[in-house]
Design a protein around this motif. Sequence first.
Motif, PDB file in Angstrom:
ATOM      1  N   ALA A 108      24.441  34.717  34.648  1.00 15.32           N
ATOM      2  CA  ALA A 108      26.112  36.247  34.606  1.00 15.32           C
ATOM      3  C   ALA A 108      26.716  35.453  34.111  1.00 15.32           C
ATOM      4  N   GLY A 109      26.765  34.466  33.358  1.00 13.03           N
ATOM      5  CA  GLY A 109      28.473  34.109  33.041  1.00 13.03           C
ATOM      6  C   GLY A 109      29.084  33.220  33.470  1.00 13.03           C
ATOM      7  N   GLY A 110      28.728  32.513  34.628  1.00 10.30           N
ATOM      8  CA  GLY A 110      29.229  31.959  35.282  1.00 10.30           C
ATOM      9  C   GLY A 110      29.096  30.489  36.129  1.00 10.30           C
ATOM     10  N   THR A 111      29.331  29.907  36.885  1.00  8.48           N
ATOM     11  CA  THR A 111      28.637  29.102  37.620  1.00  8.48           C
ATOM     12  C   THR A 111      28.812  29.178  39.461  1.00  8.48           C
ATOM     13  N   LEU A 112      27.801  28.869  39.931  1.00  5.93           N
ATOM     14  CA  LEU A 112      28.286  28.290  41.681  1.00  5.93           C
ATOM     15  C   LEU A 112      30.032  28.070  41.788  1.00  5.93           C
ATOM     16  N   ALA A 113      30.376  28.447  42.928  1.00  7.77           N
ATOM     17  CA  ALA A 113      31.763  28.742  43.410  1.00  7.77           C
ATOM     18  C   ALA A 113      31.752  27.340  43.233  1.00  7.77           C
ATOM     19  N   THR A 114      33.237  26.556  42.887  1.00  7.67           N
ATOM     20  CA  THR A 114      32.627  25.380  43.502  1.00  7.67           C
ATOM     21  C   THR A 114      34.737  25.013  43.990  1.00  7.67           C
ATOM     22  N   PRO A 115      35.401  25.106  44.848  1.00  6.55           N
ATOM     23  CA  PRO A 115      37.213  25.223  44.911  1.00  6.55           C
ATOM     24  C   PRO A 115      37.242  24.441  45.175  1.00  6.55           C
ATOM     25  N   MET A 116      38.598  24.236  44.415  1.00  4.62           N
ATOM     26  CA  MET A 116      39.315  22.782  43.543  1.00  4.62           C
ATOM     27  C   MET A 116      40.502  22.629  43.753  1.00  4.62           C
ATOM     28  N   ASN A 117      40.503  23.718  45.037  1.00  3.73           N
ATOM     29  CA  ASN A 117      42.062  23.537  46.723  1.00  3.73           C
ATOM     30  C   ASN A 117      42.113  25.182  47.642  1.00  3.73           C
ATOM     31  N   GLU A 118      43.109  24.495  48.378  1.00  8.73           N
ATOM     32  CA  GLU A 118      43.152  25.236  49.489  1.00  8.73           C
ATOM     33  C   GLU A 118      42.504  26.558  49.156  1.00  8.73           C
ATOM     34  N   GLU A 119      43.497  27.151  48.684  1.00  3.53           N
ATOM     35  CA  GLU A 119      43.724  29.107  48.201  1.00  3.53           C
ATOM     36  C   GLU A 119      42.028  29.381  47.203  1.00  3.53           C
ATOM     37  N   GLU A 120      41.380  28.459  46.608  1.00  2.00           N
ATOM     38  CA  GLU A 120      39.913  29.054  46.103  1.00  2.00           C
ATOM     39  C   GLU A 120      39.768  28.779  46.894  1.00  2.00           C
ATOM     40  N   ASN A 121      39.689  27.903  48.002  1.00  2.00           N
ATOM     41  CA  ASN A 121      38.231  27.612  49.134  1.00  2.00           C
ATOM     42  C   ASN A 121      38.657  28.901  50.216  1.00  2.00           C
ATOM     43  N   LYS A 122      39.746  29.177  50.454  1.00  2.00           N
ATOM     44  CA  LYS A 122      39.880  30.435  51.443  1.00  2.00           C
ATOM     45  C   LYS A 122      39.190  31.508  51.037  1.00  2.00           C
ATOM     46  N   ALA A 123      39.472  31.931  49.750  1.00  2.00           N
ATOM     47  CA  ALA A 123      38.872  33.191  49.007  1.00  2.00           C
ATOM     48  C   ALA A 123      37.339  32.789  49.069  1.00  2.00           C
ATOM     49  N   ILE A 124      36.450  31.964  48.620  1.00  2.00           N
ATOM     50  CA  ILE A 124      35.179  31.520  49.246  1.00  2.00           C
ATOM     51  C   ILE A 124      34.918  32.112  50.784  1.00  2.00           C
ATOM     52  N   MET A 125      35.198  31.461  51.710  1.00  2.00           N
ATOM     53  CA  MET A 125      35.673  31.053  53.140  1.00  2.00           C
ATOM     54  C   MET A 125      35.013  32.813  53.527  1.00  2.00           C
TER      55      MET A 125
END
Length: 198
Positions: A108-125
């Motif tokens: 699809a042109g991306g990669t598996l989600a890899t959180p780089m900070n708390e904000e990204e981790n929360k979005a995935i969560m």
Amino acid sequence: MLSYSSYTLTAVAALLVTCHALNKCPGISELPDIPGRDVLKGLPQVPGLPVSLDTECHNHLVNLEHRLFQLEAVFALNGKIKEVGKKVFATNGKKVDFASALRSCEEAGGTLATPMNEEENKAIMDIVKQYKQYAYLGIKHCETSGQFMDITGRSLSYTKWHQHEPNGKGKEKCVEMYMDGSWNDKKCNLYRLTICEF
């Protein structure tokens, strides 16, 4: 139903085909405001094209931008995508093993989600919680260093390990996210929710 990234790729392809057919009309945001142009404000005429085609190209861009905005809104409303900074996290709602999830994201042109900070981790969560399914992250155990790294081989600058994790001692080579946003090392052959980042 097509995934968010499929819609986006289709829309971009349509834009590129249209602009190529119209002699590569430039992007709207890159255009300087040149006084005296006989076209829409801020949109200079493409050299060699009649004003009518230049305007047509602009209208295609505006319509495409509007459709992309609508699609993003629908997917955001359904909890299928989350935007954080310049990243977009999206799911197709499917549970697969790590290799299949990674392949789906890359196709699809991306990669598996890899959180780089708390904000990204929360979005995935937030996606994990909505689907009530653990999800694989784009993190794997590195055989040579014995450490966990992102799938490109970079060291992790952010982690959110669950208490007493990782504890697989090299036997659990993938990483899953729990519904509370914490991480656990896990075997790669289990079925987990696919969440990609773009």
